[in-house]
Write an enzyme that holds these catalytic residues in place. Sequence first.
Site, PDB file in Angstrom:
ATOM      1  N   HIS A 254       0.854  -1.210   0.000  1.00  0.00           N
ATOM      2  CA  HIS A 254       0.000   0.000   0.000  1.00  0.00           C
ATOM      3  C   HIS A 254       0.887   1.256   0.000  1.00  0.00           C
ATOM      4  O   HIS A 254       0.620   2.219  -0.721  1.00  0.00           O
ATOM      5  CB  HIS A 254      -0.859   0.059   1.274  1.00  0.00           C
ATOM      6  CG  HIS A 254      -1.938  -0.967   1.372  1.00  0.00           C
ATOM      7  ND1 HIS A 254      -2.094  -1.770   2.480  1.00  0.00           N
ATOM      8  CD2 HIS A 254      -2.945  -1.317   0.518  1.00  0.00           C
ATOM      9  CE1 HIS A 254      -3.147  -2.555   2.307  1.00  0.00           C
ATOM     10  NE2 HIS A 254      -3.680  -2.316   1.131  1.00  0.00           N
TER      11      HIS A 254
ATOM     12  N   SER B  52      -2.840  -7.707   2.847  1.00  0.00           N
ATOM     13  CA  SER B  52      -3.055  -7.568   4.297  1.00  0.00           C
ATOM     14  C   SER B  52      -3.430  -8.922   4.894  1.00  0.00           C
ATOM     15  O   SER B  52      -3.044  -9.238   6.031  1.00  0.00           O
ATOM     16  CB  SER B  52      -4.167  -6.553   4.565  1.00  0.00           C
ATOM     17  OG  SER B  52      -3.799  -5.284   4.087  1.00  0.00           O
TER      18      SER B  52
ATOM     19  N   ARG C 230      -2.215  -6.136  -8.402  1.00  0.00           N
ATOM     20  CA  ARG C 230      -1.120  -7.070  -8.133  1.00  0.00           C
ATOM     21  C   ARG C 230      -1.008  -8.124  -9.215  1.00  0.00           C
ATOM     22  O   ARG C 230      -0.052  -8.190  -9.946  1.00  0.00           O
ATOM     23  CB  ARG C 230      -1.331  -7.745  -6.774  1.00  0.00           C
ATOM     24  CG  ARG C 230      -0.916  -6.869  -5.629  1.00  0.00           C
ATOM     25  CD  ARG C 230      -1.535  -7.293  -4.349  1.00  0.00           C
ATOM     26  NE  ARG C 230      -2.979  -7.109  -4.394  1.00  0.00           N
ATOM     27  CZ  ARG C 230      -3.783  -7.276  -3.374  1.00  0.00           C
ATOM     28  NH1 ARG C 230      -3.303  -7.672  -2.219  1.00  0.00           N
ATOM     29  NH2 ARG C 230      -5.071  -7.056  -3.494  1.00  0.00           N
TER      30      ARG C 230
ATOM     31  N   LYS D 134     -16.041  -6.742   4.910  1.00  0.00           N
ATOM     32  CA  LYS D 134     -15.097  -7.701   5.468  1.00  0.00           C
ATOM     33  C   LYS D 134     -15.162  -7.587   6.985  1.00  0.00           C
ATOM     34  O   LYS D 134     -15.674  -6.627   7.525  1.00  0.00           O
ATOM     35  CB  LYS D 134     -13.683  -7.386   4.982  1.00  0.00           C
ATOM     36  CG  LYS D 134     -13.554  -7.485   3.476  1.00  0.00           C
ATOM     37  CD  LYS D 134     -12.172  -7.057   3.023  1.00  0.00           C
ATOM     38  CE  LYS D 134     -12.049  -7.148   1.514  1.00  0.00           C
ATOM     39  NZ  LYS D 134     -10.800  -6.585   1.009  1.00  0.00           N
TER      40      LYS D 134
HETATM   41  P1  ADP Z   1      -9.889  -3.418  -0.651  1.00  0.00           P
HETATM   42  O1  ADP Z   1     -10.731  -4.134   0.347  1.00  0.00           O
HETATM   43  O2  ADP Z   1     -10.528  -2.177  -1.206  1.00  0.00           O
HETATM   44  O3  ADP Z   1      -9.284  -4.288  -1.730  1.00  0.00           O
HETATM   45  P2  ADP Z   1      -7.192  -3.294   0.423  1.00  0.00           P
HETATM   46  O4  ADP Z   1      -6.712  -2.565   1.636  1.00  0.00           O
HETATM   47  O5  ADP Z   1      -7.029  -4.771   0.398  1.00  0.00           O
HETATM   48  O6  ADP Z   1      -8.689  -2.844   0.243  1.00  0.00           O
HETATM   49  O7  ADP Z   1      -6.473  -2.717  -0.860  1.00  0.00           O
HETATM   50  C1  ADP Z   1      -6.575  -1.355  -1.204  1.00  0.00           C
HETATM   51  C2  ADP Z   1      -5.937  -1.148  -2.562  1.00  0.00           C
HETATM   52  O8  ADP Z   1      -4.525  -1.435  -2.481  1.00  0.00           O
HETATM   53  C3  ADP Z   1      -6.462  -2.083  -3.650  1.00  0.00           C
HETATM   54  O9  ADP Z   1      -6.466  -1.374  -4.881  1.00  0.00           O
HETATM   55  C4  ADP Z   1      -5.442  -3.198  -3.698  1.00  0.00           C
HETATM   56  O10 ADP Z   1      -5.393  -3.820  -4.952  1.00  0.00           O
HETATM   57  C5  ADP Z   1      -4.163  -2.418  -3.414  1.00  0.00           C
HETATM   58  N1  ADP Z   1      -3.116  -3.256  -2.831  1.00  0.00           N
HETATM   59  C6  ADP Z   1      -3.206  -4.098  -1.794  1.00  0.00           C
HETATM   60  N2  ADP Z   1      -2.031  -4.709  -1.547  1.00  0.00           N
HETATM   61  C7  ADP Z   1      -1.161  -4.237  -2.482  1.00  0.00           C
HETATM   62  C8  ADP Z   1       0.218  -4.495  -2.796  1.00  0.00           C
HETATM   63  N3  ADP Z   1       0.918  -5.395  -2.124  1.00  0.00           N
HETATM   64  N4  ADP Z   1       0.786  -3.823  -3.811  1.00  0.00           N
HETATM   65  C9  ADP Z   1       0.045  -2.923  -4.527  1.00  0.00           C
HETATM   66  N5  ADP Z   1      -1.252  -2.643  -4.292  1.00  0.00           N
HETATM   67  C10 ADP Z   1      -1.860  -3.290  -3.290  1.00  0.00           C
END
Ligand code: ADP
Length: 159
Positions: free
Chosen positions: A17, A128, A90, A41
């Site tokens: 992130h 995460s 990703r 979630k």
């Molecule tokens: P959501 O529930 O909206 O997917 P996340 O916190 O899982 O929320 O992810 C928020 C954003 O960050 C999403 O666009 C996700 O694809 C991106 N993201 C999550 N992990 C990574 C990572 N390791 N590298 C790049 N982008 C990521």
Amino acid sequence: MKLAIYPGSFDPVSNGHLDIIERAALLFDQLIVAVSINSGKNPLFTLEERVQMLSEAIKPYSNVTIDSFTGLTVNYAADKQARAIVRGLRAISDFENEFQMALTNKKLQPHVETVFMMAQAEWSFLSSSVVKEVASYGGCIGGFVPAVVEKKLRDRFGF
Ligand code: ADP
């Protein structure tokens, strides 16, 4: 002023992130990292905890702020008069869902673009959920998350 929002659950914020935040902050004048309240979630951390960890982690970036929102992401973006919604991609597995969301959002709010940024190879495996799973078994998570999150996870899982 070009404003973008970067929405997500951030449960908790990871180095993946942060990489997106750092790169998006270079593309836009102002970036709001927007923590979704009703993601459907079952989060490990409360909204307040997620916001607190993010606030600590984004300190180096002067044009990045944290906010939280409920309801449709695209309506929140329009309320903020954002030009774009930033999402990280990703793997191919992210694509289908993101594609569907981006097209739906474009229909709902044509002025808001969705901008995808490819995850850096180093973080392309990272989510995460993986971080939480490793931490729940006492595994080393220092290479995946900022220090503030590592401490919080250690406290939570007692190692
Ligand atoms: P959501 O529930 O909206 O997917 P996340 O916190 O899982 O929320 O992810 C928020 C954003 O960050 C999403 O666009 C996700 O694809 C991106 N993201 C999550 N992990 C990574 C990572 N390791 N590298 C790049 N982008 C990521």
